[in-house]
Scaffold this motif. Structure first.
Motif, PDB file in Angstrom:
ATOM      1  N   UNK A 176      66.810 108.181  54.856  1.00 16.26           N
ATOM      2  CA  UNK A 176      65.026 107.991  53.832  1.00 16.26           C
ATOM      3  C   UNK A 176      64.309 109.054  52.459  1.00 16.26           C
ATOM      4  N   UNK A 177      65.314 110.541  53.520  1.00 18.57           N
ATOM      5  CA  UNK A 177      65.296 110.952  52.314  1.00 18.57           C
ATOM      6  C   UNK A 177      66.447 111.362  51.547  1.00 18.57           C
ATOM      7  N   UNK A 178      66.703 110.820  51.598  1.00 17.51           N
ATOM      8  CA  UNK A 178      68.806 111.174  50.619  1.00 17.51           C
ATOM      9  C   UNK A 178      68.315 110.292  49.060  1.00 17.51           C
ATOM     10  N   UNK A 179      68.596 110.753  47.663  1.00 15.72           N
ATOM     11  CA  UNK A 179      67.794 110.191  46.938  1.00 15.72           C
ATOM     12  C   UNK A 179      68.497 108.744  46.160  1.00 15.72           C
ATOM     13  N   UNK A 180      69.252 107.956  47.341  1.00 16.83           N
ATOM     14  CA  UNK A 180      69.748 106.649  46.528  1.00 16.83           C
ATOM     15  C   UNK A 180      68.248 106.105  47.282  1.00 16.83           C
ATOM     16  N   UNK A 181      67.861 106.148  48.400  1.00 13.57           N
ATOM     17  CA  UNK A 181      66.925 105.078  49.000  1.00 13.57           C
ATOM     18  C   UNK A 181      65.811 104.453  48.091  1.00 13.57           C
ATOM     19  N   UNK A 182      65.243 105.949  47.707  1.00 17.39           N
ATOM     20  CA  UNK A 182      64.182 105.368  46.541  1.00 17.39           C
ATOM     21  C   UNK A 182      64.580 104.042  46.159  1.00 17.39           C
ATOM     22  N   UNK A 183      65.223 104.492  44.855  1.00 21.70           N
ATOM     23  CA  UNK A 183      65.369 103.608  43.849  1.00 21.70           C
ATOM     24  C   UNK A 183      65.969 102.790  44.529  1.00 21.70           C
ATOM     25  N   UNK A 184      66.505 101.999  45.479  1.00 17.05           N
ATOM     26  CA  UNK A 184      67.083 100.717  46.250  1.00 17.05           C
ATOM     27  C   UNK A 184      65.516 100.262  46.437  1.00 17.05           C
TER      28      UNK A 184
END
Length: 557
Positions: free
Chosen positions: A16-24
């Motif tokens: 969840x706090x990774x850079x990619x998850x919000x974009x997904x």
């Protein structure tokens, strides 16, 4: 517990706090918004008509009506995320976090429309005669991906604790203790008994309770929020401006708040938005599967309203209360949670710009130069007399720190610190720092027309919000258990669910929030994959709905 929290933080950094998850998450919502031509706008008015029962069919199968299904799903989403979650996002990411909560909600309206429609379409009748549905059924029956369905169902069971049970009672107990001085364990014990009494009645009792509690709790909370906002009306416009002004730059430092970089505010805003409205998580489709409806799309229409009510209305009210009151960037006397507190090597002075900037970079994960303290702290009469360290709490410089023994007795002696963490478990640490979660919202609600009495509105609102969320999530979990192991597994699950609910009433707040963050993502990713694989079918289903709708209207005409 510190080791377990560290493990959860590591997992959260990958998920969840990774850079990619919000974009997904946002990407899927944006894709379906464009692919289906902005259904959250085009179908908004129609959705309100559906939920009032205007298009109900008397021979439709199901256990609840549209309004009860919406209330149950809302009771699962309108909870601590609206009170404690918004406060946590603002305390970490500043005003910019609220903007990204809005974006998550707007595009999440479409995501929820898609997941509810597809799940309702492939629901089944369970052994006990009730309807059972959710993403695991379309994954199994339509995609023939049993492994994905099982993964989702297992994640749902885990998330029922991480989202529905543990953080809800944790915030209730904290708020009851802050407002009335009631011990956490007493609150947990009483509500655990009430929870058991409700969930044993199944979906019909759950729907009956939530359809009455949800409107009441929303009205009470809105009145309390407006009392603070109008009291601080001169700060309302600047608060709104700061949300948009900081959206793409990050929130600047102010008061005790050290500032939040764009990436930090963006990630936390999207994550808290997901925790609040659960769009894309796949939970709401389980509640909506019980609704009496012949057309799956009609129930999908109803679900469009959820993120709007939950995030765009209620979370915005909470955000404006916190921002306009100014409580979010002010330090308050509080007891430090161990997972909120960190001890750094070296003496940093918050009044020196160079030191302040260095700590801000550290908290925003922009530097590796700041080191954790290792060694001993000498304490006399509750105050540290040794030097060479700096205490941070809730992402702020801690002040007026006092070390106490249980019973408010001052401590004398040495304290061991390893990797920035205090190892003497019996020591209570108090002082002045920023606060977050329900404590921040409670403080903000005292700064309105109701004065100190405002905190009781938060307490009662949180009690109703969070308890109804725990009720709804127990149903989500037992539907997942029904899918995995059959109806016989439901009762053991409910017993464990209630036991976990009680335990979390006196567990560490930040630990619970971290567990929730991990559980949400583990549940969300399989669901997003599934609805993307069925994107063409979703469009065809919507087109077919409107064809049938026009035919039915002509017949009635």
């Amino acid at each position: 517990m510190n080791s377990f929290n560290d493990l959860l933080l590591f997992l959260d950094s990958l998920l969840g706090s990774s850079p990619w998850f919000p974009y997904v998450l946002l990407g899927v919502g944006i894709f379906f918004t464009i692919y289906l031509k902005f259904p959250q706008i085009r179908y908004f008015k129609h959705a309100w008509r559906v939920v009032t029962g205007k298009y109900d069919k008397p021979d439709a199968e199901g256990d609840t009506n549209h309004f009860q299904a919406l209330s149950t799903a809302l009771s699962g989403t309108v909870g601590t995320g609206n009170i404690g979650g918004v406060a946590l996002a603002l305390s970490i990411g500043g005003p910019a976090a609220l903007f990204w909560m809005w974006m998550t909600a707007f595009f999440g309206m479409t995501t929820k429309f898609v997941e509810v429609t597809l799940s309702h379409k492939y629901r089944v009748k369970a052994e006990d005669g009730t309807m059972s549905g959710g993403p695991m059924y379309y994954m199994d029956r339509r995609l023939n991906m049993k492994w994905l369905a099982v993964l989702f169902a297992v994640a749902t069971v885990i998330s029922s604790f991480g989202t529905g049970s543990l953080p809800q009672i944790n915030n209730i107990a904290q708020s009851m203790n802050d407002s009335f001085g009631i011990e956490h364990m007493v609150t947990g014990g009483v509500l655990a008994i009430l929870l058991a009494m409700v969930i044993l009645g199944g979906i019909k009792r759950i729907a009956y309770i939530t359809s009455r509690v949800v409107p009441l709790m929303a009205a009470l909370y809105i009145i309390g929020a407006l009392a603070v906002i109008f009291y601080n009306i001169e700060n309302l416009v600047p608060s709104f401006v700061s949300v948009f002004q900081d959206a793409f730059t990050g929130s600047a430092a102010t008061g005790g708040f050290v500032g939040a970089a764009f990436a930090y505010a963006f990630t936390k805003g999207v994550n808290r938005g997901l925790f609040s409205n659960e769009a894309g998580q796949g939970s709401a489709p389980i509640a909506h599967a019980a609704a009496r409806a012949k057309e799956p799309v009609s129930e999908g229409m109803v679900s469009i309203l959820e993120p709007f009510i939950d995030t765009i209305i209620i979370c915005t009210l909470t955000g404006m209360v916190i921002l306009s009151s100014g409580a979010w960037h002010e330090k308050h006397e509080n007891e430090f949670q161990r997972s909120d507190m960190i001890i750094l090597a070296g003496e940093y002075d918050q009044n020196k710009q160079e030191d302040f900037d260095e700590i801000a970079r550290y908290l925003n994960a922009q530097t590796n130069e700041v080191k954790l303290y290792q060694g001993e702290i000498q304490v006399k009469d509750g105050l540290a007399v040794s030097e060479g360290f700096t205490i941070l709490n809730s992402r702020s410089f801690a002040e007026n720190v006092v070390f106490l023994l249980p019973g408010e007795h001052v401590y004398n002696g040495k304290l061991n610190v390893i990797d920035g963490q205090l190892k003497n478990k019996e020591i209570v640490v108090k002082g002045d720092s920023l606060i977050h979660s329900a404590s921040l919202t409670t403080e903000a609600f005292t700064r309105g027309y109701f004065g100190e009495s405002g905190k009781y509105i938060v307490t009662i609102g949180l009690l109703l919000f969070a308890f109804s969320t725990a009720i709804a999530w127990s149903y989500y979990g037992d539907r997942a258990m029904t899918y995995l192991l059959g109806a016989r597994s439901v009762m053991p699950y409910r017993v464990i669910y209630v036991a976990g609910f009680f335990w979390a009433s006196f567990a560490d707040t930040s630990l619970i929030w971290t567990l929730a963050a991990v559980a949400i993502v583990v549940m969300t990713l399989p669901n997003l994959l599934g609805i993307m694989l069925l994107r063409k079918e979703m469009k065809e289903t919507v087109d077919e709905y409107w064809v049938n709708f026009e035919k039915d209207n002509k017949k009635e005409g």
